[in-house]
Design an enzyme around this catalytic site. Structure first.
Site, PDB file in Angstrom:
ATOM      1  N   TYR A  47      -6.620  -8.935  11.508  1.00 39.20           N
ATOM      2  CA  TYR A  47      -5.338  -8.788  12.005  1.00 39.20           C
ATOM      3  C   TYR A  47      -5.112  -9.387  13.271  1.00 39.20           C
ATOM      4  O   TYR A  47      -6.066  -9.514  13.933  1.00 39.20           O
ATOM      5  CB  TYR A  47      -5.024  -7.280  12.185  1.00 39.20           C
ATOM      6  CG  TYR A  47      -4.833  -6.568  10.673  1.00 39.20           C
ATOM      7  CD1 TYR A  47      -3.662  -6.821  10.089  1.00 39.20           C
ATOM      8  CD2 TYR A  47      -5.611  -5.919  10.115  1.00 39.20           C
ATOM      9  CE1 TYR A  47      -3.403  -6.237   8.910  1.00 39.20           C
ATOM     10  CE2 TYR A  47      -5.636  -5.403   8.898  1.00 39.20           C
ATOM     11  CZ  TYR A  47      -4.413  -5.482   8.047  1.00 39.20           C
ATOM     12  OH  TYR A  47      -4.129  -5.056   6.986  1.00 39.20           O
ATOM     13  N   GLU A  68      -6.148  -9.147   3.699  1.00 40.18           N
ATOM     14  CA  GLU A  68      -5.406  -8.474   4.680  1.00 40.18           C
ATOM     15  C   GLU A  68      -5.449  -9.410   5.587  1.00 40.18           C
ATOM     16  O   GLU A  68      -6.397  -9.650   6.348  1.00 40.18           O
ATOM     17  CB  GLU A  68      -5.899  -7.179   4.887  1.00 40.18           C
ATOM     18  CG  GLU A  68      -5.713  -6.132   3.812  1.00 40.18           C
ATOM     19  CD  GLU A  68      -6.096  -4.644   4.354  1.00 40.18           C
ATOM     20  OE1 GLU A  68      -5.830  -4.330   5.540  1.00 40.18           O
ATOM     21  OE2 GLU A  68      -6.559  -4.026   3.202  1.00 40.18           O
ATOM     22  N   GLU A  93       1.006  -1.102  -0.275  1.00 44.26           N
ATOM     23  CA  GLU A  93      -0.035   0.043  -0.024  1.00 44.26           C
ATOM     24  C   GLU A  93       0.770   1.394   0.054  1.00 44.26           C
ATOM     25  O   GLU A  93       2.127   1.124   0.431  1.00 44.26           O
ATOM     26  CB  GLU A  93      -0.929  -0.038   1.189  1.00 44.26           C
ATOM     27  CG  GLU A  93      -1.735   1.202   1.388  1.00 44.26           C
ATOM     28  CD  GLU A  93      -2.788   0.907   2.578  1.00 44.26           C
ATOM     29  OE1 GLU A  93      -2.551   0.081   3.332  1.00 44.26           O
ATOM     30  OE2 GLU A  93      -3.817   1.876   2.638  1.00 44.26           O
ATOM     31  N   GLN A 122       2.051  -6.039   5.289  1.00 42.92           N
ATOM     32  CA  GLN A 122       2.325  -5.933   3.988  1.00 42.92           C
ATOM     33  C   GLN A 122       3.935  -6.200   3.648  1.00 42.92           C
ATOM     34  O   GLN A 122       4.886  -6.464   4.607  1.00 42.92           O
ATOM     35  CB  GLN A 122       2.215  -4.171   3.832  1.00 42.92           C
ATOM     36  CG  GLN A 122       0.669  -3.724   4.228  1.00 42.92           C
ATOM     37  CD  GLN A 122       0.328  -2.539   3.739  1.00 42.92           C
ATOM     38  OE1 GLN A 122       1.106  -1.755   3.041  1.00 42.92           O
ATOM     39  NE2 GLN A 122      -0.869  -1.934   4.087  1.00 42.92           N
ATOM     40  N   ASN A 162     -12.504  -1.041  -0.814  1.00 37.84           N
ATOM     41  CA  ASN A 162     -11.754  -1.694   0.428  1.00 37.84           C
ATOM     42  C   ASN A 162     -12.379  -1.248   1.899  1.00 37.84           C
ATOM     43  O   ASN A 162     -12.542  -0.244   2.069  1.00 37.84           O
ATOM     44  CB  ASN A 162     -10.260  -1.232   0.388  1.00 37.84           C
ATOM     45  CG  ASN A 162      -9.535  -1.628   1.603  1.00 37.84           C
ATOM     46  OD1 ASN A 162      -9.141  -2.846   1.871  1.00 37.84           O
ATOM     47  ND2 ASN A 162      -9.343  -0.580   2.626  1.00 37.84           N
ATOM     48  N   GLU A 163     -12.722  -2.189   2.602  1.00 42.30           N
ATOM     49  CA  GLU A 163     -13.216  -2.073   4.091  1.00 42.30           C
ATOM     50  C   GLU A 163     -14.265  -0.972   3.829  1.00 42.30           C
ATOM     51  O   GLU A 163     -14.285  -0.046   4.448  1.00 42.30           O
ATOM     52  CB  GLU A 163     -11.845  -1.449   5.025  1.00 42.30           C
ATOM     53  CG  GLU A 163     -10.841  -2.753   5.032  1.00 42.30           C
ATOM     54  CD  GLU A 163     -10.130  -2.542   6.392  1.00 42.30           C
ATOM     55  OE1 GLU A 163      -9.975  -1.455   6.965  1.00 42.30           O
ATOM     56  OE2 GLU A 163      -9.322  -3.513   6.862  1.00 42.30           O
TER      57      GLU A 163
HETATM   58  O1  AHR Z   1      -2.907  -2.595   6.164  1.00 42.94           O
HETATM   59  C1  AHR Z   1      -3.194  -1.344   6.945  1.00 42.94           C
HETATM   60  C2  AHR Z   1      -4.607  -0.961   6.713  1.00 42.94           C
HETATM   61  O2  AHR Z   1      -5.260  -1.915   7.519  1.00 42.94           O
HETATM   62  C3  AHR Z   1      -5.291  -1.092   5.251  1.00 42.94           C
HETATM   63  O3  AHR Z   1      -5.075   0.049   4.872  1.00 42.94           O
HETATM   64  C4  AHR Z   1      -6.700  -1.172   5.852  1.00 42.94           C
HETATM   65  O4  AHR Z   1      -7.377  -1.791   4.712  1.00 42.94           O
HETATM   66  C5  AHR Z   1      -6.794  -1.958   7.125  1.00 42.94           C
HETATM   67  O5  AHR Z   1      -7.514  -1.465   8.068  1.00 42.94           O
END
Ligand code: AHR
Length: 493
Positions: free
Chosen positions: A242, A299, A28, A348, A175-176
């Site tokens: 995450y 992600e 990103e 990432q 995205n999101e």
């Molecule tokens: O990976 C960092 C961020 O995490 C991304 O930009 C977003 O999609 C997520 O919240």
């Protein structure tokens, strides 16, 4: 102290193919991922090819990255692609409002992304702007990249130096969208998805798969609404999850300073991926029993406090053996769900979150997570081999998680690969595998300390080594899997 475990491989019951894209990555416009980590510009003293740094390209090529997601993330929903084409000195500067409020010079745009993908041998997966972009803008981007017609956008691409269209196999529609991508409710996003996706076309010579924004972690309602309203229009549905050591965003914990409590809770958190995939997958099964639509975990990875002294908006964190084990566990989970999970993208690639590579100007190091991706690349495109793992649990206080975690596959040449993670901080595992094999070799990633990591002063403190002491006969294979380790075995015959 040693624990005993058994792994029974169901060699006669082959499972589905593990899609190579499960070993995908995500880069990103965030902190030093693109800028410095990948893009240094043609006039840089750091060796580069057309502005893309050569040391990073070499390392990424060795990973056999199948697919690379770009330009975000949250950045995608404020990115206007026409800012990133044409002569670089004329490209407009914009504020990257999500990530540190820094000025984005747009020097790395569509052409540079495609060049990067060609240099590392990956397919591009572009995420389009639904949050602040128009349907026309999205439609034109796809035309610009993939059309061979004598048309406005294709001619603009030619004018900018690229005669041939590129292949673009995957396109994300926002995205999101439940968060940074527009704070939409699922019903509203589903309608928007249907509208935007309608204009993401497969131009002659290119087949594009359209990916809908999926749920945030355990938001099962989001998946239910999207599958009810828009399944016919999608090829993939994403999932973001995450790993936060504490399970909460307010106090995430340090990447390197942690004790056994956070070691254990990090794995307890990351193991939730199993349930998330099973439950989102069950909702998808109800609407898509043929499993036409892929669950794209586009992600995932660890998220800690940023390293002291770094811009909080840049999400720069160190990467230890704990991250290596998180990578091994998640890749095992994706392998085991190969029937539904057909893409995953760790967040990432460079200098951000659970990165493969860290850079400091001209210096570069490979993280323990990198080494796991390199060791596990043998599973890409292989056939899943189901297994039964019997081992004691790893208890800490009242909390219990498995001690070991594994997955296996057989590749096109008949080689069986078994990856095993030992989560125990001070108990090695004596493992007996059935059936036996004629030849067995192994590699291990381990170190003495839970927080062992590579630094720019010592770039090879954590690196894979060959695993000694493997015994085998026609009936079984026996080995010791060290504590705090990731092991990959190759077995034939
Ligand atoms: O990976 C960092 C961020 O995490 C991304 O930009 C977003 O999609 C997520 O919240």
């Amino acid at each position: 102290m040693s624990l005993r475990a058994d792994i029974a491989l169901a060699v006669d019951r082959p499972g589905p193919t593990i899609h190579p894209n499960v070993y995908g990555h995500f880069a990103e416009h965030l902190g030093r991922c693109i800028d410095e980590g990948i893009w240094v510009g043609e006039s840089s003293s750091i060796p580069n090819v057309r502005g893309i740094r050569s040391d990073v390209v070499r390392a990424l090529r060795d990973l056999h990255i199948p697919v690379l997601r770009w330009p975000g993330g949250c950045f995608a929903d404020e990115y206007h692609w026409k800012d990133g084409i044409g002569p670089r000195e004329q490209r407009p500067k914009r504020i990257n409002s999500h990530w540190g409020g820094v000025v984005e010079n747009n020097h790395f745009g569509t052409h540079e992304l495609m060049d990067l993908c060609e240099q590392i041998g990956a397919k591009p997966y572009i995420c389009g702007n639904v949050g602040s972009g128009s349907v026309q803008e999205m439609m034109e981007w796809v035309e610009y990249i993939t059309s061979d017609a004598d048309s406005g956008m294709a001619n603009l691409r030619r004018q900018n130096g690229r005669a041939e269209p590129w292949k673009l196999p995957y396109f994300g529609v926002g995205n999101e969208s439940w968060g940074c991508g527009g704070n939409m409710r699922p019903e509203y996003y589903a309608d928007n998805y249907r509208r935007y996706a309608t204009f993401v076309k497969s131009f002659a010579g290119n087949r594009i798969e359209r990916v809908a924004c999926g749920a945030n972690g355990d938001d099962y309602r989001w998946t239910e609404v999207l599958m009810s309203a828009a399944a016919r229009q999608m090829n993939g549905l994403s999932l973001h999850f995450y790993t936060l050591p504490t399970g909460g965003w307010s106090r995430k914990g340090s990447a390197t300073q942690f004790g056994e409590d956070l070691w254990h809770s990090t794995f307890a958190q990351t193991l939730r991926m199993e349930e998330l995939i099973a439950r989102h997958g069950a909702i998808m099964d109800a609407h898509d029993p043929e499993k036409r639509i892929g669950l794209f975990v586009d992600e995932w990875g660890t998220w800690y406090e940023v390293e002291p002294g770094h811009n909080p908006g840049f999400l720069y964190q160190q990467n230890t053996l704990r991250d290596a084990l998180v990578a091994g566990i998640n890749l095992n989970i994706f392998n085991r769900h190969a029937d539904r999970v057909t893409m995953a993208n760790i967040a990432q690639t460079v200098n951000v979150l659970q990165a493969m590579i860290l850079t400091e100007r001209e210096k570069m190091l490979l993280t323990p997570s990198y080494h796991v991706f390199e060791m596990y690349k043998v599973h890409q495109g292989a056939t899943l081999v189901p297994l039964e793992l019997t081992s004691p649990s790893y208890e800490l206080g009242a909390k219990s998680i498995p001690s070991l975690h594994a997955s296996a596959s057989r590749d096109g040449a008949g080689r069986l690969h078994l990856s095993i993670v030992n989560l125990e901080p001070d108990r090695e595992a004596t493992v007996r595998i059935t059936p036996g094999f004629a030849t067995v070799t192994g590699r291990v990633l381990t170190a003495e300390r839970m927080n062992a990591h590579n630094t720019f002063e010592q770039i090879d403190a954590v690196r894979p080594a060959s695993l000694p002491g493997i015994a085998h006969d026609p009936a079984s294979v026996s080995l010791v899997v060290p504590s705090i380790s990731v092991v990959v075995l190759e077995m034939t015959g």
